[in-house]
Design an enzyme around this catalytic site. Structure first.
Site, PDB file in Angstrom:
ATOM      1  CE  LYS A 191      -1.808   3.063   1.830  1.00  0.00           C
ATOM      2  NZ  LYS A 191      -1.844   4.523   1.446  1.00  0.00           N
ATOM      3  CB  THR A 246       6.558   8.379  15.918  1.00  0.00           C
ATOM      4  OG1 THR A 246       7.931   8.221  15.522  1.00  0.00           O
ATOM      5  CG2 THR A 246       6.367   7.748  17.284  1.00  0.00           C
ATOM      6  CB  VAL A 248       0.810   6.714  11.281  1.00  0.00           C
ATOM      7  CG1 VAL A 248       0.132   5.622  10.463  1.00  0.00           C
ATOM      8  CG2 VAL A 248       0.162   8.057  10.984  1.00  0.00           C
ATOM      9  N   GLY A 249       2.630   4.981  13.337  1.00  0.00           N
ATOM     10  CA  GLY A 249       3.255   3.713  13.712  1.00  0.00           C
ATOM     11  C   GLY A 249       2.639   3.103  14.950  1.00  0.00           C
ATOM     12  CD  GLU A 266      13.602   3.414   8.131  1.00  0.00           C
ATOM     13  OE1 GLU A 266      14.541   4.231   8.056  1.00  0.00           O
ATOM     14  OE2 GLU A 266      13.352   2.589   7.240  1.00  0.00           O
ATOM     15  CB  CYS A 300      12.897   9.138   8.270  1.00  0.00           C
ATOM     16  SG  CYS A 300      13.718   7.853   7.310  1.00  0.00           S
ATOM     17  CD  GLU A 398      10.177  12.888  11.548  1.00  0.00           C
ATOM     18  OE1 GLU A 398      11.056  12.258  10.937  1.00  0.00           O
ATOM     19  OE2 GLU A 398       9.064  12.412  11.848  1.00  0.00           O
TER      20      GLU A 398
END
Length: 502
Positions: A191, A246, A248-249, A266, A300, A398
């Site tokens: 995706k 992060t 969404v991780g 990652e 990143c 970030e």
């Protein structure tokens, strides 16, 4: 429509969007809704591509295809040599189509054409490296269990892998994952980010041309909140590999709990460039400027924090400024430009918000800060702030844009404290001529990837990934291949088994 190859050769914008259906079970797939959504080039402000906004039903069809291909062994039961042959052919087809892939990548991502070309070429090299690994997947033997028992450790493909990729390096990041998934013998549902899907769809077709069996790789396009979430939750997916932010991780990690699928993440970074007083300042300045301007800072592993010894801070900042003054920002299809566009309006506004916050917080603006969104074309000049407080937003969050924060230190201990004083641990660069100091530094800095007297470099032989809130697991290298396998212990009775009841 003008031929895509002709457009790529002449670097002209398409008159109408280049349409790409999804790819499921070895063929193009328009989905249940048939709804195509246009993508505007962030560097030109006009529609350039069009992809399907998939439904959960489309995602289910893709997973079912990958599940069948995994269960019947059409790929996993091939020899390593046979899988390697397909991966090598895929690498060659990537090279043969480099200009078309480069063109699509630049249109959708806004990155400079030269950078896109370099990334596509480097991605082909990753496929070649992974092809070699397909022939060396192995386990262990244990001949120490006694005379009547022999042990085997077998490494087998984990099964169906869901891969969710971001918009900043759509082709390259996919190539840091998919060839290792395939080398391990797994099948995949990919995706890509909805903003940058076209090169992934093109790759899927090239893989069939390379000899990959139908159903082994499937591509579903659309919103992450819909199909990405469904992929992470899916009970027939054995592992999810996610690259992105992060926050969404965290949601991916929670979604994967349904069937306890394996997770590789990652995530974000707030990466320090640590410069000691004895460093080569000219070399460091050039690398620091590159590290913050590369891909317009939408990287990143971008070196977004300069942590520098106070005695050389002013000299170094002046040299970084001098390098950045030579950087050209503009049309990504113009090969003379070093920095292209910001990917979309939301990201543009986010970066500009951080720049404004830096001004409000009293940080000193050294250079840059200028932004333009005229005609839905999004450009921001590389920006440097001095006197950035360690706990400020500029130093902690970030930004994902070309904004560098500068904070001085006085002692080694303070440098390490500043470097480690963020929630992230993705990457770091260390600048010093002192070998002992360099070793001491990379031992203590909390990051999954560290460069000494260099930055954002390396090859697929080395593993990548983060610590702390920058991720879980490793990609690339032999470790990256092993991420997509499971270990199975086998005990073989050689002699007669001792009876429980004589």
């Amino acid at each position: 429509m003008t031929n895509l190859n002709e457009l790529a050769a002449t670097l002209r914008l398409p008159v109408e969007p280049i349409r790409s259906p999804m790819f499921i079970d070895g063929k193009e797939y328009t989905g249940n809704s048939g709804e195509f959504v246009a993508r505007k080039s962030p560097g030109h402000g006009v529609p350039v591509t069009s992809t399907v906004r998939a439904t959960v039903e489309d995602l289910n069809a893709a997973v079912a295809s990958a599940r069948r291909a995994s269960d019947d062994g059409r790929w996993s039961r091939l020899s390593g040599e046979q899988r390697a042959t397909v991966l090598l052919k895929a690498a060659q087809l990537i090279r043969d189509n480099v200009e078309t892939l480069t063109y699509l990548e630049t249109l959708e991502s806004g990155k400079p054409i030269g950078q896109s070309r370099g990334e596509i070429g480097a991605a082909a090299g990753i496929w070649e490296y992974a092809a070699g690994l397909a022939r060396v997947v192995h386990g262990d033997t244990h001949d120490t269990l006694g005379g009547d028992l022999f042990g085997l450790v077998v490494r087998q493909p984990i099964g169906v892998v869901g891969i969710v990729t971001p918009w900043n390096f759509p082709f390259f990041i996919l190539s840091e994952r998919l060839p290792f998934v395939l080398a391990a013998g797994c099948t995949a549902v990919v995706k890509p980010a909805e903003l940058t899907s076209s090169t992934t769809l093109k790759l899927a077709a090239l893989l069939i041309e390379a000899g990959l069996p139908d159903g082994v790789v499937n591509v579903v396009t659309g919103l992450g909140s819909v199909v990405g979430q469904a992929l992470a939750e899916h009970m027939d997916v054995d592992m999810i590999s996610f690259t992105g932010s992060t926050p969404v991780g965290r949601s991916v990690l929670a979604a994967a709990g349904g069937n306890m699928k394996k997770v590789g993440l990652e995530l974000g970074g707030k990466n320090p460039q640590i410069v000691f007083a004895d460093a080569d300042l000219d070399d460091a300045a050039d690398a620091i400027a590159f590290g913050i301007a590369f891909n317009a800072g939408q990287c990143c592993v971008s070196g977004s924090r300069l942590v520098v010894h106070r005695s050389v801070e002013q000299q170094l900042v002046e040299r970084v400024k001098a390098v950045l003054e030579k950087v050209r920002v503009g049309d990504p299809l113009d090969a003379a430009n070093h920095v292209g566009a910001i990917v979309e309006a939301r990201q543009f506004d986010k970066i500009r918000g951080f720049i404004n916050a830096g001004r409000r917080d009293g940080a000193q603006l050294v250079c840059g800060g200028t932004a333009s969104n005229e005609g839905e074309r999004f450009f921001i000049e590389p920006t440097v702030f001095r006197n950035v407080q360690p706990q400020s937003a500029l130093a902690q969050e970030e930004i994902f844009g070309p904004v560098l924060s500068v904070t001085p230190f006085d002692t080694f201990e303070e440098a390490i404290q500043l470097a480690n004083g963020v929630p992230y641990g993705l990457a770091a660069s260390i600048w010093t001529r002192d070998l002992q100091g360099a070793i001491k530094s990379f031992r203590e800095v909390q990051a999954g990837r560290i460069w000494v007297n260099c930055t954002i470099t390396g090859g697929p032989e080395m593993p990548i990934g983060g610590v702390k809130q920058s991720g879980i697991g490793r990609e690339t290298g032999r470790y990256g291949l092993e991420e997509y396998t499971e270990l199975k212990s086998v005990h073989i009775q050689v002699g007669s088994r001792p009876r429980w009841i004589a």
